[in-house]
Every structure is written in structure tokens, then in C-alpha cells.
Design a protein around this motif. Structure first.
Motif, PDB file in Angstrom:
ATOM      1  N   UNK A  79       0.827  -1.207   0.000  1.00 23.64           N
ATOM      2  CA  UNK A  79       0.000   0.000   0.000  1.00 23.64           C
ATOM      3  C   UNK A  79       0.865   1.262   0.000  1.00 23.64           C
ATOM      4  N   UNK A  80       1.951   1.241   0.769  1.00 25.63           N
ATOM      5  CA  UNK A  80       2.874   2.383   0.804  1.00 25.63           C
ATOM      6  C   UNK A  80       3.484   2.606  -0.580  1.00 25.63           C
ATOM      7  N   UNK A  81       3.884   1.516  -1.230  1.00 24.16           N
ATOM      8  CA  UNK A  81       4.476   1.620  -2.565  1.00 24.16           C
ATOM      9  C   UNK A  81       3.468   2.202  -3.559  1.00 24.16           C
ATOM     10  N   UNK A  82       2.225   1.739  -3.499  1.00 20.12           N
ATOM     11  CA  UNK A  82       1.181   2.271  -4.368  1.00 20.12           C
ATOM     12  C   UNK A  82       0.973   3.762  -4.142  1.00 20.12           C
ATOM     13  N   UNK A  83       0.941   4.161  -2.877  1.00 19.71           N
ATOM     14  CA  UNK A  83       0.735   5.573  -2.555  1.00 19.71           C
ATOM     15  C   UNK A  83       1.867   6.431  -3.120  1.00 19.71           C
ATOM     16  N   UNK A  84       3.089   5.965  -2.996  1.00 11.58           N
ATOM     17  CA  UNK A  84       4.225   6.746  -3.488  1.00 11.58           C
ATOM     18  C   UNK A  84       4.245   6.803  -5.010  1.00 11.58           C
ATOM     19  N   UNK A  85       3.989   5.668  -5.644  1.00  9.43           N
ATOM     20  CA  UNK A  85       4.024   5.629  -7.103  1.00  9.43           C
ATOM     21  C   UNK A  85       2.861   6.409  -7.726  1.00  9.43           C
ATOM     22  N   UNK A  86       1.758   6.524  -6.989  1.00  9.93           N
ATOM     23  CA  UNK A  86       0.559   7.158  -7.544  1.00  9.93           C
ATOM     24  C   UNK A  86       0.684   8.671  -7.653  1.00  9.93           C
ATOM     25  N   UNK A  87       1.824   9.200  -7.280  1.00 17.37           N
ATOM     26  CA  UNK A  87       2.082  10.610  -7.588  1.00 17.37           C
ATOM     27  C   UNK A  87       2.135  10.795  -9.099  1.00 17.37           C
ATOM     28  N   UNK A  88       2.530   9.734  -9.776  1.00 19.02           N
ATOM     29  CA  UNK A  88       2.563   9.748 -11.235  1.00 19.02           C
ATOM     30  C   UNK A  88       1.146   9.485 -11.762  1.00 19.02           C
ATOM     31  N   UNK A  89       0.588  10.399 -12.582  1.00 15.03           N
ATOM     32  CA  UNK A  89      -0.794  10.235 -13.069  1.00 15.03           C
ATOM     33  C   UNK A  89      -1.012   8.925 -13.832  1.00 15.03           C
ATOM     34  N   UNK A  90      -0.008   8.480 -14.584  1.00 16.76           N
ATOM     35  CA  UNK A  90      -0.162   7.225 -15.339  1.00 16.76           C
ATOM     36  C   UNK A  90      -0.298   6.029 -14.399  1.00 16.76           C
ATOM     37  N   UNK A  91       0.471   6.057 -13.315  1.00 15.63           N
ATOM     38  CA  UNK A  91       0.373   4.971 -12.327  1.00 15.63           C
ATOM     39  C   UNK A  91      -0.996   4.991 -11.671  1.00 15.63           C
ATOM     40  N   UNK A  92      -1.447   6.187 -11.280  1.00 16.36           N
ATOM     41  CA  UNK A  92      -2.748   6.306 -10.613  1.00 16.36           C
ATOM     42  C   UNK A  92      -3.860   5.800 -11.526  1.00 16.36           C
ATOM     43  N   UNK A  93      -3.805   6.181 -12.803  1.00 20.74           N
ATOM     44  CA  UNK A  93      -4.832   5.751 -13.739  1.00 20.74           C
ATOM     45  C   UNK A  93      -4.822   4.235 -13.918  1.00 20.74           C
ATOM     46  N   UNK A  94      -3.630   3.675 -14.025  1.00 20.53           N
ATOM     47  CA  UNK A  94      -3.516   2.215 -14.173  1.00 20.53           C
ATOM     48  C   UNK A  94      -4.055   1.491 -12.936  1.00 20.53           C
ATOM     49  N   UNK A  95      -3.732   2.014 -11.764  1.00 18.50           N
ATOM     50  CA  UNK A  95      -4.206   1.398 -10.518  1.00 18.50           C
ATOM     51  C   UNK A  95      -5.726   1.416 -10.441  1.00 18.50           C
ATOM     52  N   UNK A  96      -6.327   2.526 -10.862  1.00 21.91           N
ATOM     53  CA  UNK A  96      -7.792   2.633 -10.826  1.00 21.91           C
ATOM     54  C   UNK A  96      -8.420   1.660 -11.818  1.00 21.91           C
ATOM     55  N   UNK A  97      -7.841   1.572 -13.010  1.00 17.04           N
ATOM     56  CA  UNK A  97      -8.365   0.640 -14.018  1.00 17.04           C
ATOM     57  C   UNK A  97      -8.278  -0.813 -13.566  1.00 17.04           C
ATOM     58  N   UNK A  98      -7.281  -1.120 -12.748  1.00 14.71           N
ATOM     59  CA  UNK A  98      -7.099  -2.498 -12.273  1.00 14.71           C
ATOM     60  C   UNK A  98      -7.908  -2.793 -11.005  1.00 14.71           C
ATOM     61  N   UNK A  99      -8.806  -1.902 -10.658  1.00  8.35           N
ATOM     62  CA  UNK A  99      -9.702  -2.099  -9.496  1.00  8.35           C
ATOM     63  C   UNK A  99      -8.933  -2.167  -8.172  1.00  8.35           C
ATOM     64  N   UNK A 100      -7.918  -1.320  -8.063  1.00 11.49           N
ATOM     65  CA  UNK A 100      -7.161  -1.255  -6.802  1.00 11.49           C
ATOM     66  C   UNK A 100      -7.989  -0.615  -5.701  1.00 11.49           C
ATOM     67  N   UNK A 101      -8.817   0.376  -6.066  1.00  9.39           N
ATOM     68  CA  UNK A 101      -9.581   1.102  -5.048  1.00  9.39           C
ATOM     69  C   UNK A 101     -10.540   0.188  -4.281  1.00  9.39           C
ATOM     70  N   UNK A 102     -11.319  -0.679  -4.937  1.00  7.74           N
ATOM     71  CA  UNK A 102     -12.187  -1.582  -4.153  1.00  7.74           C
ATOM     72  C   UNK A 102     -11.411  -2.459  -3.167  1.00  7.74           C
ATOM     73  N   UNK A 103     -10.216  -2.892  -3.574  1.00 11.09           N
ATOM     74  CA  UNK A 103      -9.420  -3.720  -2.664  1.00 11.09           C
ATOM     75  C   UNK A 103      -8.946  -2.903  -1.469  1.00 11.09           C
ATOM     76  N   UNK A 104      -8.520  -1.663  -1.704  1.00 12.48           N
ATOM     77  CA  UNK A 104      -8.087  -0.808  -0.596  1.00 12.48           C
ATOM     78  C   UNK A 104      -9.244  -0.515   0.359  1.00 12.48           C
ATOM     79  N   UNK A 105     -10.433  -0.292  -0.199  1.00  9.84           N
ATOM     80  CA  UNK A 105     -11.617  -0.042   0.640  1.00  9.84           C
ATOM     81  C   UNK A 105     -11.942  -1.276   1.474  1.00  9.84           C
ATOM     82  N   UNK A 106     -11.837  -2.453   0.860  1.00  7.47           N
ATOM     83  CA  UNK A 106     -12.094  -3.698   1.590  1.00  7.47           C
ATOM     84  C   UNK A 106     -11.119  -3.863   2.751  1.00  7.47           C
ATOM     85  N   UNK A 107      -9.860  -3.552   2.518  1.00  7.71           N
ATOM     86  CA  UNK A 107      -8.857  -3.658   3.586  1.00  7.71           C
ATOM     87  C   UNK A 107      -9.131  -2.654   4.694  1.00  7.71           C
ATOM     88  N   UNK A 108      -9.648  -1.478   4.342  1.00 12.79           N
ATOM     89  CA  UNK A 108      -9.965  -0.473   5.363  1.00 12.79           C
ATOM     90  C   UNK A 108     -11.168  -0.891   6.196  1.00 12.79           C
TER      91      UNK A 108
END
Length: 544
Positions: free
Chosen positions: A456-485
């Protein structure tokens, strides 16, 4: 390493199951061995501490020669066996006496005078037996002989004073005696510990002399094995071993080509000794870091030797050490060491070799960003993600913990984002967010939590890059993060995982607010981080 022994962000590795060597001993056999020491006490008392188990033939073999050349033969192996037997006897007796003294403290507090006295008698017998047997087996230093006499006198005093207490019911007298006995008992415990430390130091000196004076591989290997065994008994023994010069002797072995078959064994022992400050100081004095660099960079050395050199690097660079003076000299060799370690990760033939090399790299990336820059230049992101796809190398949460630690530290560099995307690393990080233990082992569960947190820390740091953030969202990373929360079970009730997931979620939401529905936004994004944390940490699982 980043263990043994570590526990250690990376250094739990040294004590991970892959590094533990469990000696399976038949329980009946173990009981019979212990029984000898437990039952001899009464015999010793009756026979005024005259040993009943040592005859003249055995006594004649009790002196260990320091030499033992290549023609050592049976006398050499006999000397090694005597050394091991003497160590085992000393450690077993010390454990028994310590146990009896602990019982006496407990029974004294409860005023169980009959039991206090019987325990004092047993402790007295065991101490006298230990002193007599050890003195018969070894030529004791003068200082140690003084401690022995003082200790025996105090044990006898303790026996006599506790005997007086069982013949009276005078509460005032017993109360005053309780304080006196406690003071004597404390003196006995301190004196006994000092005497045992001196005896162990004497044993260590004998082993070191064997290492330094022999040219017989088997003699040296036996002495190293005994030292390694001693290091498993805790930091106090490691300090004694270091102070007596074991690290110096072991590095002498590692600098001689004729003993290359002993490098791995010697370095494993060095790694164990370096769990204490004194061990690392001794390593620094003999330019041990330069020797480690030489072993790591020489591909002519066996993989096992290079892996154990990596273990030493992991140990001395542990973030848990409070002393860092040795790291200045480490920086001089860092380019060579980091290069050799990432190559070892790439070519590792087993999970353990990869674990040791990656643990060393994980530790190194904590104390200097230059290491992260070097790793980027060496194509480390590709090598690490490839390793994650190879179950032969990365087969446990402990290995994944090291990989994701390195990635988290490299991800502070801007140029890391494009390389992670190129390696389809976001998909791998998403898999790491789902890491689950395969057993009920607490250490494995803790390793899985660290994997989730650092992913999660690595994702947060890499997501400063817009391309990384967009890729993470497309891969359904947000639902997994919400589930963990929202689901404590998914994160094994870990608060550190929760904080990391909230931070990653907020970073992604900042770049794409529409990717999170209103209810989640109101609870997980809009409030202060601490408020969202308190809300999620108090959630019942049925909430999800």
C-alpha cells in the motif's frame, strides 16, 4: 539478517523458519540426559562433592590441545568431543542452577520455608557439582577460582540460614530473615552469573585457539560449529564470544583460499555474533566489510558462501541497531556490495539464498538513497518482479516482505514509476495486497501484514505519477483498498495496514475523485486521517 536471530523489518528474516535449525531429540533420550544432572545432586551432597561419574581414563582425556594439525586423527576428534561435552555440561548445569535459584526467589516471597530450604540444598549441591566437574575438566583461571570459592561459601551460608528458618515459627524472626536471605540469594545469583560467564569465556578461548592454531579443516569446522551453537543461547553469550575475539578468528579463515569450504559456516557464525554491538565493532576493526565485499563479488566462491556473506550484511545494516558508526566504512564498498547482491537475487538457486540477498538489500535501502539509485541503474525493478513470478525463489511471505520493502524505498525516486508500469508492477502490488498466511504461525501472519502495508505504501508513493494512478484505478485497486480499510479480518486487524491503505486510497482519490462513491468518500476520504482511522479500526466485520 534482515536473524538471524532479527524481528527485523528485514531482520525478522534471520529468525524466520527458513533460518531455524530445529534439533529433534527423542524425548526419552533427552529426559535421561537431564536426569543424570538432576539426580546426582543428592549423591554429591552425601559424597561431599566427590564425582561419581569420572574415572581416571576419562580424566586423562579432559585436556584439550590447542594444536591439531592435519594429522590430528583420533586425538583431534577426541579433543573436539571433550570441548563439546564440557560446553554441554556447563550449559546444562547452569540452566538447572538458574532454575533452582528462580524457584527459591518465588518461594521466599510466598514464605514457604520448607521448600525454600530444600531448594537451597539442591542449588548448593548443583553448584558444588558444577564447580567440581568443571575444575576437573579444565584448568581454571585464577580469577575464576576466586569466584568459585566465594560462591561456594555463599551457597553454604544460604543453606545454613534457611535451615534455621524451618525450626521456628517466630514471625518477627522470619521477617528479618526473609530480607537477609533475599540479599544473600541475590549475591549468589550475581556471583553464579559472573562465574558462568568466566567459564564460558574460557571455553570460547579454547575454541578460538583451535580455529587459529589448526590447519585441519575438520578441527576448525568442529570448533566453528560449537561457537555457532553457543550463539543460539542469546545476546549475552554472543557478547562474550565477540569480546574473546571470535569475529577476528573467523575472518582470518574467510581470507584464506585453503579454507574456502568453511566460508559459509564461518560467515553464518559471524552473522549470529553480530546481533550484538560488540560483534559489529570487532567486524569493523578487522575490515570485515571489505572481506564481505570480496566474497560477494567473487563468483568463484560457492553460492552458499555468498549467501552467508549477504546474511552478515543484512545483520550489520539492520535498522534496529542503535549504533551506526560502522556504516561509514560500509558506504565505501556499497556500489560493489549492492551490485553483487542484486545479481545474487537474480541467480539464486533457492528461496533461502534469495531471502538472504534481498533482506540485505532491503536493509541497505533504508539508510542511503544512493543505494536506491544504484538499484535502478542495475535494472533491479525488473529483477525483483521477475523473482516474484518464480516460486523457486520467492516462495514465502518473508521473501515477499523483502521485495516489497525494496520497492517501497525505490519508489521515492520519480523515475521508478515508469519502470514499474513497464514491468506490469501494479498488478503484482495488487496481488501483494491480498497476501494471506498459509498457516496459523504468528510470524507468518506478521510477515503478511508487512507485505500488505508496504504494498500500500508503494502504491501511494508511485501514484504521484498520473499514469500509475490511472492504471491502478483501471485495475480495481480502489475496491481492494476499501475492503482492507473496512474489513479488519482482511488486514488481520493490523492498524499499520489500515493507515497505509487509507493513505493510498486518498492519494488515488486526489487524482480521480469520481472513482470513489459518495459513502466511501464521506467516511474514508473527507474526514481527517485520524478520524477515518478511528472509524475503521472500530468497525465490526458485519459492517462490510
Amino acid at each position: 539478517m534482515a536473524c538471524p536471530q532479527s524481528s527485523r523489518l528485514p531482520n525478522s528474516v534471520l529468525s524466520s523458519p527458513q533460518r531455524m535449525h530445529v534439533i529433534q531429540v527423542d524425548s526419552v533420550q533427552r529426559w535421561m540426559e537431564d536426569l543424570r544432572h538432576m539426580t546426582e545432586a543428592e549423591c554429591m551432597c552425601i559424597l561431599q562433592s566427590k564425582p561419581i561419574s569420572v574415572d581416571e581414563d576419562v580424566q586423562s582425556e579432559l585436556i584439550v590441545g590447542g594444536g591439531g594439525g592435519s594429522g590430528g586423527g583420533s586425538s583431534s576428534s577426541s579433543g573436539e568431543q571433550v570441548a563439546r561435552d564440557s560446553l554441554q555440561m556447563l550449559l546444562k548445569r547452569a540452566f538447572i542452577v538458574s532454575t533452582e535459584l528462580g524457584k527459591m526467589f518465588h518461594r521466599l516471597e510466598r514464605g514457604r520455608w520448607q521448600r525454600v530450604h530444600s531448594t537451597a540444598v539442591r542449588a548448593n549441591c548443583h553448584v558444588r557439582s558444577l564447580v567440581h566437574e568443571y575444575s576437573s575438566a579444565r584448568s581454571c583461571p585464577t580469577d575464576m577460582q576466586k569466584y568459585e570459592k566465594s560462591l561456594l561459601d555463599k551457597c553454604m551460608e544460604l543453606t545454613n540460614i534457611t535451615e534455621r528458618c524451618i525450626h521456628t515459627e517466630d514471625e518477627y524472626f522470619l521477617k528479618s530473615m526473609k530480607e537477609a536471605i533475599h540479599e544473600i540469594l541475590t549475591d549468589v545469583s550475581d556471583s553464579f552469573s559472573q562465574m558462568i560467564d568466566m567459564a564460558l569465556a574460557n571455553e570460547v578461548q579454547i575454541l578460538i585457539r583451535q580455529i587459529e592454531s589448526s590447519d585441519n579443516v575438520y578441527t576448525i569446522g568442529g570448533a566453528i560449529s560449537s561457537l555457532l551453537s553457543l550463539t543460539q543461547d542469546g545476546p549475552q553469550l554472543c557478547s562474550i564470544i565477540a569480546k574473546e575475539g571470535a569475529v577476528v578468528a573467523l575472518f582470518k579463515i574467510c581470507r584464506q583460499d585453503c579454507f574456502s569450504c568453511l566460508y559459509a559456516h564461518a560467515l553464518r557464525t559471524v552473522a549470529s555474533i553480530c546481533c550484538v554491538e560488540e560483534g559489529i565493532k570487532q567486524l569493523e576493526k578487522v575490515d570485515g566489510i571489505l572481506c564481505l565485499a570480496d566474497i560477494l563479488t567473487d563468483e568463484g566462491n560457492a553460492e552458499a558462501a555468498r549467501a552467508e556473506a549477504a546474511a552478515v550484511v543484512a545483520q550489520i545494516t539492520s535498522p534496529h541497531h542503535t549504533f551506526t558508526q560502522h556504516l561509514s566504512s560500509f558506504l565505501e564498498s556499497m556500489q560493489d556490495i549492492v551490485t553483487a547482491l542484486i545479481k545474487l537475487c537474480e541467480e539464486a538457486s533457492s528461496g533461502e539464498v534469495f531471502l538472504l540477498a534481498s533482506a540485505a538489500l532491503a536493509n541497505i535501502t533504508f539508510f542511503d538513497t544512493m543505494a536506491c539509485e544504484i538499484l535502478l541503474q542495475l535494472n533491479a525493478i525488473h529483477i525483483l518482479f521477475e523473482a516474484c513470478r518464480d516460486r523457486r525463489r520467492v516462495d514465502t511471505p518473508y521473501s515477499k516482505d523483502q521485495v516489497v520493502t525494496i520497492l517501497a524505498n525505490i519508489s521515492v525516486l520519480e523515475q521508478a514509476a515508469s519502470e514499474v508500469l513497464q514491468e506490469k508492477g501494479i498488478e503484482r502490488l495488487l496481488l501483494l495486497l491480498g497476501e494471506k498466511p498459509s498457516s496459523s504461525s504468528p510470524s507468518e501472519g506478521a510477515a503478511c501484514e508487512r507485505v500488505q502495508q508496504k504494498a500500500a505504501v508503494t502504491l501511494a508513493r508511485l501514484s504521484r505519477d498520473p499514469d500509475v494512478a490511472q492504471t491502478a484505478i483501471q485495475l480495481q485497486t480502489i475496491p481492494r483498498l476499501i475492503e482492507l480499510c473496512r474489513s479488519p479480518a482482511e488486514r488481520n486487524n493490523s492498524d499499520s495496514v489500515l493507515v497505509a491503505c487509507l493513505a493510498a486510497l486518498r492519494r488515488l482519490a486526489a487524482g480521480c475523485p469520481d472513482s470513489i462513491d459518495d459513502a466511501d468518500h464521506q467516511q474514508l476520504i473527507k474526514p481527517r486521517l485520524v478520524d477515518s482511522f478511528l472509524l475503521c479500526s472500530n468497525m465490526e466485520e458485519s459492517f462490510v
